[in-house]
Write a protein that holds these residues in place. Structure first.
Motif, PDB file in Angstrom:
ATOM      1  N   TYR A  79      -7.205  10.618  -8.011  1.00  0.00           N
ATOM      2  CA  TYR A  79      -6.637   9.326  -7.620  1.00  0.00           C
ATOM      3  C   TYR A  79      -5.562   8.850  -8.583  1.00  0.00           C
ATOM      4  CZ  TYR A  79     -11.073   9.452  -5.041  1.00  0.00           C
ATOM      5  OH  TYR A  79     -12.135   9.837  -4.270  1.00  0.00           O
ATOM      6  N   ASN A  80      -4.925   9.800  -9.233  1.00  0.00           N
ATOM      7  CA  ASN A  80      -3.773   9.473 -10.060  1.00  0.00           C
ATOM      8  C   ASN A  80      -2.540   9.519  -9.155  1.00  0.00           C
ATOM      9  OD1 ASN A  80      -2.046   8.959 -12.190  1.00  0.00           O
ATOM     10  ND2 ASN A  80      -2.047  11.077 -12.930  1.00  0.00           N
ATOM     11  N   TRP A  81      -2.429   8.488  -8.311  1.00  0.00           N
ATOM     12  CA  TRP A  81      -1.428   8.495  -7.256  1.00  0.00           C
ATOM     13  C   TRP A  81      -0.166   7.756  -7.677  1.00  0.00           C
ATOM     14  CZ3 TRP A  81      -4.447   7.185  -2.100  1.00  0.00           C
ATOM     15  CH2 TRP A  81      -5.399   8.195  -1.875  1.00  0.00           C
ATOM     16  N   GLY A  82       0.954   8.401  -7.419  1.00  0.00           N
ATOM     17  CA  GLY A  82       2.228   7.723  -7.549  1.00  0.00           C
ATOM     18  C   GLY A  82       2.667   7.256  -6.176  1.00  0.00           C
ATOM     19  N   ASP A 439     -13.780   4.505 -10.391  1.00  0.00           N
ATOM     20  CA  ASP A 439     -14.828   4.886  -9.431  1.00  0.00           C
ATOM     21  C   ASP A 439     -14.650   4.238  -8.053  1.00  0.00           C
ATOM     22  OD1 ASP A 439     -16.129   6.587 -11.232  1.00  0.00           O
ATOM     23  OD2 ASP A 439     -17.248   4.927 -12.101  1.00  0.00           O
ATOM     24  N   ARG A 440     -13.409   4.124  -7.620  1.00  0.00           N
ATOM     25  CA  ARG A 440     -13.122   3.619  -6.276  1.00  0.00           C
ATOM     26  C   ARG A 440     -12.279   4.636  -5.520  1.00  0.00           C
ATOM     27  NH1 ARG A 440     -10.225  -1.917  -7.788  1.00  0.00           N
ATOM     28  NH2 ARG A 440      -9.493  -0.534  -9.449  1.00  0.00           N
ATOM     29  N   VAL A 441     -12.587   4.832  -4.239  1.00  0.00           N
ATOM     30  CA  VAL A 441     -11.737   5.651  -3.386  1.00  0.00           C
ATOM     31  C   VAL A 441     -10.560   4.793  -2.951  1.00  0.00           C
ATOM     32  CG1 VAL A 441     -11.573   6.955  -1.232  1.00  0.00           C
ATOM     33  CG2 VAL A 441     -13.697   7.008  -2.562  1.00  0.00           C
ATOM     34  N   PRO A 442      -9.336   5.211  -3.190  1.00  0.00           N
ATOM     35  CA  PRO A 442      -8.174   4.393  -2.817  1.00  0.00           C
ATOM     36  C   PRO A 442      -8.116   4.151  -1.314  1.00  0.00           C
ATOM     37  CG  PRO A 442      -7.532   6.174  -4.296  1.00  0.00           C
ATOM     38  CD  PRO A 442      -8.937   6.458  -3.864  1.00  0.00           C
ATOM     39  N   VAL A 443      -7.413   3.078  -0.935  1.00  0.00           N
ATOM     40  CA  VAL A 443      -7.323   2.719   0.481  1.00  0.00           C
ATOM     41  C   VAL A 443      -5.883   2.686   1.000  1.00  0.00           C
ATOM     42  CG1 VAL A 443      -9.483   1.430   0.456  1.00  0.00           C
ATOM     43  CG2 VAL A 443      -7.345   0.244  -0.088  1.00  0.00           C
ATOM     44  N   ARG A 444      -4.917   2.973   0.146  1.00  0.00           N
ATOM     45  CA  ARG A 444      -3.520   3.016   0.609  1.00  0.00           C
ATOM     46  C   ARG A 444      -2.675   3.732  -0.433  1.00  0.00           C
ATOM     47  NH1 ARG A 444       0.005  -0.679  -1.840  1.00  0.00           N
ATOM     48  NH2 ARG A 444       1.413  -0.655  -0.050  1.00  0.00           N
ATOM     49  N   PHE A 445      -1.435   4.053  -0.015  1.00  0.00           N
ATOM     50  CA  PHE A 445      -0.445   4.578  -0.939  1.00  0.00           C
ATOM     51  C   PHE A 445       0.440   3.436  -1.419  1.00  0.00           C
ATOM     52  CE2 PHE A 445      -0.625   8.646   1.773  1.00  0.00           C
ATOM     53  CZ  PHE A 445      -1.674   9.144   1.026  1.00  0.00           C
ATOM     54  N   MET A 446       1.016   3.589  -2.589  1.00  0.00           N
ATOM     55  CA  MET A 446       1.996   2.626  -3.066  1.00  0.00           C
ATOM     56  C   MET A 446       3.345   2.913  -2.415  1.00  0.00           C
ATOM     57  SD  MET A 446       1.101   2.061  -7.104  1.00  0.00           S
ATOM     58  CE  MET A 446       1.354   3.778  -7.545  1.00  0.00           C
ATOM     59  N   ASP A 470      -0.779  -1.842  -4.676  1.00  0.00           N
ATOM     60  CA  ASP A 470      -1.809  -1.158  -5.441  1.00  0.00           C
ATOM     61  C   ASP A 470      -2.599  -0.271  -4.496  1.00  0.00           C
ATOM     62  OD1 ASP A 470      -4.883  -1.269  -6.460  1.00  0.00           O
ATOM     63  OD2 ASP A 470      -3.518  -1.357  -8.157  1.00  0.00           O
ATOM     64  N   ILE A 471      -3.111   0.841  -4.994  1.00  0.00           N
ATOM     65  CA  ILE A 471      -3.825   1.776  -4.121  1.00  0.00           C
ATOM     66  C   ILE A 471      -5.185   1.239  -3.678  1.00  0.00           C
ATOM     67  CG2 ILE A 471      -2.659   3.785  -5.075  1.00  0.00           C
ATOM     68  CD1 ILE A 471      -5.113   4.404  -6.741  1.00  0.00           C
ATOM     69  N   ASN A 472      -5.594   0.087  -4.212  1.00  0.00           N
ATOM     70  CA  ASN A 472      -6.886  -0.495  -3.845  1.00  0.00           C
ATOM     71  C   ASN A 472      -6.759  -1.753  -2.982  1.00  0.00           C
ATOM     72  OD1 ASN A 472      -8.525   1.374  -5.481  1.00  0.00           O
ATOM     73  ND2 ASN A 472      -7.502   0.380  -7.209  1.00  0.00           N
ATOM     74  N   THR A 473      -5.540  -2.079  -2.570  1.00  0.00           N
ATOM     75  CA  THR A 473      -5.327  -3.256  -1.728  1.00  0.00           C
ATOM     76  C   THR A 473      -5.561  -2.890  -0.268  1.00  0.00           C
ATOM     77  OG1 THR A 473      -3.675  -4.148  -3.273  1.00  0.00           O
ATOM     78  CG2 THR A 473      -3.696  -5.042  -1.044  1.00  0.00           C
ATOM     79  N   LYS A 474      -6.540  -3.530   0.354  1.00  0.00           N
ATOM     80  CA  LYS A 474      -6.899  -3.189   1.724  1.00  0.00           C
ATOM     81  C   LYS A 474      -5.883  -3.727   2.716  1.00  0.00           C
ATOM     82  CE  LYS A 474     -11.922  -2.924   1.037  1.00  0.00           C
ATOM     83  NZ  LYS A 474     -13.247  -3.442   1.466  1.00  0.00           N
ATOM     84  N   GLY A 475      -5.733  -2.990   3.814  1.00  0.00           N
ATOM     85  CA  GLY A 475      -4.878  -3.425   4.893  1.00  0.00           C
ATOM     86  C   GLY A 475      -5.591  -4.360   5.838  1.00  0.00           C
ATOM     87  N   TRP A 476      -4.855  -4.828   6.851  1.00  0.00           N
ATOM     88  CA  TRP A 476      -5.370  -5.822   7.790  1.00  0.00           C
ATOM     89  C   TRP A 476      -6.611  -5.331   8.504  1.00  0.00           C
ATOM     90  CZ3 TRP A 476      -4.708  -4.859  13.239  1.00  0.00           C
ATOM     91  CH2 TRP A 476      -5.219  -5.875  14.067  1.00  0.00           C
ATOM     92  N   TRP A 477      -6.613  -4.103   9.021  1.00  0.00           N
ATOM     93  CA  TRP A 477      -7.769  -3.671   9.809  1.00  0.00           C
ATOM     94  C   TRP A 477      -8.997  -3.343   8.965  1.00  0.00           C
ATOM     95  CZ3 TRP A 477      -9.108   1.248   8.431  1.00  0.00           C
ATOM     96  CH2 TRP A 477      -8.121   2.169   8.127  1.00  0.00           C
ATOM     97  N   GLU A 478      -8.848  -3.313   7.653  1.00  0.00           N
ATOM     98  CA  GLU A 478      -9.991  -3.047   6.770  1.00  0.00           C
ATOM     99  C   GLU A 478     -10.657  -4.314   6.259  1.00  0.00           C
ATOM    100  OE1 GLU A 478      -8.966   0.444   3.936  1.00  0.00           O
ATOM    101  OE2 GLU A 478      -7.061  -0.383   4.619  1.00  0.00           O
ATOM    102  N   GLN A 479      -9.977  -5.430   6.335  1.00  0.00           N
ATOM    103  CA  GLN A 479     -10.485  -6.658   5.711  1.00  0.00           C
ATOM    104  C   GLN A 479     -11.502  -7.370   6.596  1.00  0.00           C
ATOM    105  OE1 GLN A 479      -6.962  -8.899   4.775  1.00  0.00           O
ATOM    106  NE2 GLN A 479      -6.297  -7.477   3.186  1.00  0.00           N
TER     107      GLN A 479
END
Length: 479
Positions: A79-82, A439-446, A470-479
């Protein structure tokens, strides 16, 4: 990046504008100024298939869904995502060609409702991938560069989804008119019924995606009642790669052998496949290479390890199972790039029935989804015995459905990741021990860095609206 005209291009166009006879002098009488829809369609379909399987399923989708793991270059698995600009560019880069097909198809003098429907299906698929990966995105102004707008505004994910579903509804209506096409359909060879099935199957996928935010039951039921959806593996939206040419070949086979070898069986998928004696194990992976090992030994790699820990796992690379050679050495001609397949459609109906969104027997849909996945991968196994096992047998639990849907999502873009974000299942997906995301699975790309520099005002407006890039910011359908 095709979505925006670069500064160099702008300068070039300015220079051209000062030369009145430039167009006449440089016109090539032997080269048409407009590309026909049939030629563009084949290019668009192939490009989308390649993006789906290579940038999507093979290198990102399988990894983040822990169907496979990385033994080298493990940053993405940790999860070292750019900024995933390559995937962003691939999808936005194909939109101008889709738009040309659509504009050609809607010209009053030569209107072709079938090309119009196909273009709308493909456009919906592109935008769905973009918004599911990044959230709010340029949508309504995404291809406004032709009108002089090189800084498109971002639409909310809800607005994008409204547009996607509207496009797919219109597409199915236009395709139902049955107007013949001239060619270019490398997906269904001009079979408009199958295109209608694809439009409705993608609607089912995206309706299920947003089912936690809006009431989708009536629309899903109407599709089920119509019978116009992908019902067999013969109807799958799959691009078959030619065996006799290096042009448009299976994209994995054209890469380096080291890139293929980086991908290994995941310990996560290994545990599930072995627990149920699942024949897809042998379809996807091969035994370890160590000559001292049992020739039938399959060993998975823990996801999310550091480079050092991954390279020495279980004594080294020869003791960890690679992907089946059919994905490299025997390709092309043995694999396909699949946008959506019938197994997924049946699992969608199973979940919809289990949740009371549609009428029908959830167990029947579920069992058929498992059978169809086995059939797709040419697994010769007693499906009834497989389905009778505890943990596989339908028990009314959502996780049981999603676990089998997850297995069936192998190589199908990032669908396994999307479902995990939506449902939290399968629960066996957990961050690896050396992950760098607390220890979080990311939910989006930057967003790509270019968005900040070339479209900064609209980028900042979008980020301030939904929280943080941020890779941990949830989108509309996830909230």
């Amino acid at each position: 990046m095709k979505k925006y005209i670069t500064l160099c291009t702008i300068a070039f166009l300015s220079m051209v504008g000062c030369t009145d006879d430039f167009e006449e002098i440089n016109a090539n009488p032997n080269q048409p100024e407009e590309v026909s829809s049939d030629l563009l369609l084949s290019t668009v379909i192939t490009s989308l298939a390649n993006a789906t399987v290579d940038d999507g399923g093979w290198d990102r989708g399988n990894i983040v869904a822990q169907l496979t793991a990385k033994i080298n270059f493990t940053g993405f698995d940790r999860y070292n995502w750019g900024s995933e600009s390559g995937l962003w560019n691939s999808f936005y880069g194909i939109l101008p060609e889709i738009n040309i097909i659509l504009e050609n198809a809607m010209m009053e003098a030569s209107r072709n409702t079938s090309y119009e429907g196909m273009a709308l299906v493909l456009r919906a698929y592109v935008f769905a991938n973009l918004t599911d990966n990044w959230g709010d995105i340029p949508y309504s102004e995404a291809i406004a560069g032709s009108e002089g707008n090189f800084t498109p505004a971002y639409d909310t994910q809800e607005e994008v989804y409204n547009g996607i579903l509207a496009d797919l509804r219109t597409a199915e209506t236009q395709l139902a008119l049955g107007q013949p096409i001239l060619g270019g359909d490398v997906l269904y060879d001009g079979d408009l019924t199958k295109w209608r099935q694809l439009a409705n199957s993608l609607r089912l996928r995206y309706l299920m995606r947003i089912s936690g935010k809006t009431n989708v039951g009536a629309e899903m039921q109407s599709i089920l009642d119509s019978g116009v959806f992908i019902a067999t593996n013969e109807d799958n939206a799959s691009v078959v790669y030619p065996a006799s040419t290096t042009i448009d070949s299976w994209p994995i086979s054209t890469g380096r052998i080291g890139g293929f070898d980086e991908h290994r069986m995941s310990e996560t998928s290994e545990a599930v496949l072995k627990q149920f004696g699942d024949g897809r194990l042998e379809a996807w992976f091969q035994p370890t290479d160590n000559p001292d090992d049992d020739p039938d030994l399959f060993v998975g790699l823990t996801n999310g390890l550091s480079e050092d820990n991954a390279s020495t796992f279980n004594g080294g690379a020869s003791n960890v199972s690679r992907l089946n050679q059919s994905f490299f050495y025997d390709s092309p001609n043995s694999v396909m790039a699949t946008i959506i397949q019938t197994a997924e459609v049946h699992f969608i109906f199973a979940e919809a029935a289990q949740r009371g969104l549609v009428t029908g027997d959830a167990e029947t849909f579920y069992n058929e989804g498992v059978r169809l996945s086995f059939e797709y991968w040419d697994v010769d196994q007693d499906v009834l015995a497989y389905l009778a096992q505890t943990g596989v047998a339908y028990d009314g639990e959502l996780e049981t459905i999603i676990t089998q849907k997850w297995l069936a999502s192998f190589l199908v873009g990032l669908e396994g990741w999307y479902d995990f974000r939506r449902t939290g299942f399968p629960s066996v997906i957990v961050p690896g021990p050396d992950n760098v995301n607390t220890d979080r699975v990311p939910v989006r790309f930057m967003y790509p860095d270019s968005e900040q520099t070339l479209n900064g005002t609209n980028y900042q407006a979008a980020v301030s609206r939904f929280g943080a890039d941020d890779i941990n910011t949830k989108g509309w359908w996830e909230q």
